[in-house]
Design a protein around this motif. Structure first.
Motif, PDB file in Angstrom:
ATOM      1  N   ASN A  21       8.157 -45.164  22.569  1.00 16.71           N
ATOM      2  CA  ASN A  21       8.475 -44.576  21.336  1.00 16.71           C
ATOM      3  C   ASN A  21       7.258 -44.075  20.942  1.00 16.71           C
ATOM      4  O   ASN A  21       6.162 -44.792  20.806  1.00 16.71           O
ATOM      5  N   CYS A  22       7.062 -43.061  19.770  1.00 18.18           N
ATOM      6  CA  CYS A  22       5.948 -42.738  18.870  1.00 18.18           C
ATOM      7  C   CYS A  22       6.459 -42.304  17.581  1.00 18.18           C
ATOM      8  O   CYS A  22       7.157 -41.628  17.810  1.00 18.18           O
ATOM      9  N   THR A  23       6.258 -42.746  16.536  1.00 17.16           N
ATOM     10  CA  THR A  23       6.485 -42.486  15.188  1.00 17.16           C
ATOM     11  C   THR A  23       5.212 -41.905  14.337  1.00 17.16           C
ATOM     12  O   THR A  23       4.225 -42.408  14.586  1.00 17.16           O
ATOM     13  N   TYR A  24       5.506 -40.962  13.631  1.00 23.14           N
ATOM     14  CA  TYR A  24       4.065 -40.576  13.367  1.00 23.14           C
ATOM     15  C   TYR A  24       4.489 -40.158  11.678  1.00 23.14           C
ATOM     16  O   TYR A  24       5.452 -39.805  11.244  1.00 23.14           O
ATOM     17  N   GLN A  25       3.544 -40.234  10.834  1.00 26.79           N
ATOM     18  CA  GLN A  25       3.400 -39.960   9.347  1.00 26.79           C
ATOM     19  C   GLN A  25       2.126 -38.797   9.307  1.00 26.79           C
ATOM     20  O   GLN A  25       0.964 -39.524   9.358  1.00 26.79           O
ATOM     21  N   THR A  26       2.320 -37.723   9.142  1.00 24.84           N
ATOM     22  CA  THR A  26       1.081 -36.822   9.039  1.00 24.84           C
ATOM     23  C   THR A  26       1.229 -35.845   7.954  1.00 24.84           C
ATOM     24  O   THR A  26       2.368 -35.433   7.497  1.00 24.84           O
ATOM     25  N   SER A  27       0.212 -35.226   7.595  1.00 21.29           N
ATOM     26  CA  SER A  27       0.183 -34.050   6.371  1.00 21.29           C
ATOM     27  C   SER A  27       0.558 -33.064   7.269  1.00 21.29           C
ATOM     28  O   SER A  27      -0.264 -32.236   7.707  1.00 21.29           O
ATOM     29  N   GLY A  28       1.784 -32.558   7.325  1.00 20.10           N
ATOM     30  CA  GLY A  28       2.144 -31.383   8.108  1.00 20.10           C
ATOM     31  C   GLY A  28       2.370 -31.835   9.547  1.00 20.10           C
ATOM     32  O   GLY A  28       2.033 -32.813  10.200  1.00 20.10           O
ATOM     33  N   SER A  61      10.374 -36.844  30.679  1.00 19.37           N
ATOM     34  CA  SER A  61      10.999 -35.931  29.555  1.00 19.37           C
ATOM     35  C   SER A  61      10.363 -36.539  27.995  1.00 19.37           C
ATOM     36  O   SER A  61       9.967 -37.549  28.210  1.00 19.37           O
ATOM     37  N   SER A  62      10.375 -35.470  27.264  1.00 17.43           N
ATOM     38  CA  SER A  62       9.716 -36.014  25.941  1.00 17.43           C
ATOM     39  C   SER A  62      10.762 -35.220  24.803  1.00 17.43           C
ATOM     40  O   SER A  62      11.215 -34.182  25.024  1.00 17.43           O
ATOM     41  N   PHE A  63      11.170 -35.937  23.872  1.00 16.39           N
ATOM     42  CA  PHE A  63      11.899 -35.695  22.852  1.00 16.39           C
ATOM     43  C   PHE A  63      11.425 -35.804  21.465  1.00 16.39           C
ATOM     44  O   PHE A  63      10.367 -36.497  21.425  1.00 16.39           O
ATOM     45  N   LEU A  64      11.647 -35.026  20.732  1.00 10.29           N
ATOM     46  CA  LEU A  64      11.213 -34.889  19.322  1.00 10.29           C
ATOM     47  C   LEU A  64      12.290 -34.634  18.490  1.00 10.29           C
ATOM     48  O   LEU A  64      13.061 -33.883  18.440  1.00 10.29           O
ATOM     49  N   LYS A  68      12.736 -37.160  11.616  1.00  4.49           N
ATOM     50  CA  LYS A  68      12.757 -38.396  11.790  1.00  4.49           C
ATOM     51  C   LYS A  68      11.265 -39.068  11.866  1.00  4.49           C
ATOM     52  O   LYS A  68      10.902 -40.106  11.873  1.00  4.49           O
ATOM     53  N   GLY A  69      10.377 -38.094  11.911  1.00  2.00           N
ATOM     54  CA  GLY A  69       8.943 -38.120  12.455  1.00  2.00           C
ATOM     55  C   GLY A  69       8.703 -39.160  13.733  1.00  2.00           C
ATOM     56  O   GLY A  69       8.022 -40.249  13.687  1.00  2.00           O
ATOM     57  N   TYR A  70       9.840 -38.669  14.750  1.00  2.40           N
ATOM     58  CA  TYR A  70       9.721 -39.670  15.882  1.00  2.40           C
ATOM     59  C   TYR A  70       9.745 -38.748  17.384  1.00  2.40           C
ATOM     60  O   TYR A  70      10.369 -37.597  17.318  1.00  2.40           O
ATOM     61  N   SER A  71       9.220 -39.177  18.176  1.00  5.45           N
ATOM     62  CA  SER A  71       9.233 -38.703  19.490  1.00  5.45           C
ATOM     63  C   SER A  71       9.441 -39.970  20.548  1.00  5.45           C
ATOM     64  O   SER A  71       8.978 -40.941  20.348  1.00  5.45           O
TER      65      SER A  71
END
Lengths: 109, 114
Positions: A21-28, A61-64, A68-71
């Motif tokens: 899992n990867c969660t992100y908080q980015t400006s845009g 496979s990769s999911f986005l 949710k800011g989640y992959s």
């Protein structure tokens, strides 16, 4: 600030399935990358997602989910050669890449 | 086979020495990047270059400089190496206009500063 979170280390068994899992908080947001890096080697491109949903490429496979800011990166039929670090990176509104610290995946026989 | 080649895989230098890390790509890419990779941290951008003679500071440029005299070559310079610059240095390149395109990485230069 900008932040990418992924687990530091995961262990899985040969032949099984693992989800990183990867969660992100980015400006845009202008897309999310997954790279694979074997120890002592260059990172190599695995996948790119810019729209919500699942992208399948062979055993990987990769999911986005942008809302949710989640992959996640899904690896099926694990092989010993899949032992590596998996790096998540997001392109922000300025097209700068923000990198996670990487997930070290250990495959056991 | 496309390639990004870094001149030295392993270097050991002393504090205060000048260090040159060379990177060459054979893909005719306009964009080139220098990152450092440290345990527990994501890749951090030191400098990047959009084209020949052009350079832009990344997130951690202090203590570093770069040179891009030819399109295929991007050099990272540590004017006076310090122990906190012990790290893995990764060079990467990308086609211009492909800001959402993949980066091609070299195998890295592991620098130890004593």
């Amino acid at each position: 600030g900008q932040n990418i979170d992924q687990p530091t280390e995961m262990t899985a068994t040969e032949g099984a399935i693992v989800q990183i899992n990867c969660t992100y908080q980015t400006s845009g947001f202008n897309g999310l990358f997954w790279y694979q890096q074997h120890a002592g080697e260059a990172p190599t491109f695995l996948s790119y997602n810019v729209l919500d949903g699942l992208e399948e490429k062979g055993r990987f496979s990769s999911f986005l989910s942008r809302s949710k800011g989640y992959s996640y990166l899904l690896l099926k039929e694990l092989q010993m050669k899949d032992s590596a670090s998996y790096l998540c990176a997001v392109t922000d509104s300025n097209y700068q890449l923000i990198w996670g610290a990487g997930t070290k995946l250990i495959i056991k026989p | 086979d496309v390639k990004v080649t870094q001149s030295s895989r392993y270097l050991v230098k002393r504090t205060g020495e000048k260090v040159f890390l060379e990177c060459v790509q054979d893909m005719d890419h306009e964009n080139m990047f220098w990152y450092r990779q440290d345990p527990g941290l994501g890749l951090r951008l030191i400098y990047f270059s959009y084209d020949v003679k052009m350079k832009e500071k990344g997130d951690i440029p202090e203590g570093y400089s770069v040179s891009r005299e030819k399109k295929e070559r991007f050099s990272l310079i540590l004017e006076s190496a310090s122990t906190n610059q012990t790290s893995m240095y990764l060079c990467a390149s990308r086609k211009q206009g492909w800001e959402t395109g993949e980066l091609f990485f070299g195998e890295g230069s592991r620098l130890t500063v004593l």
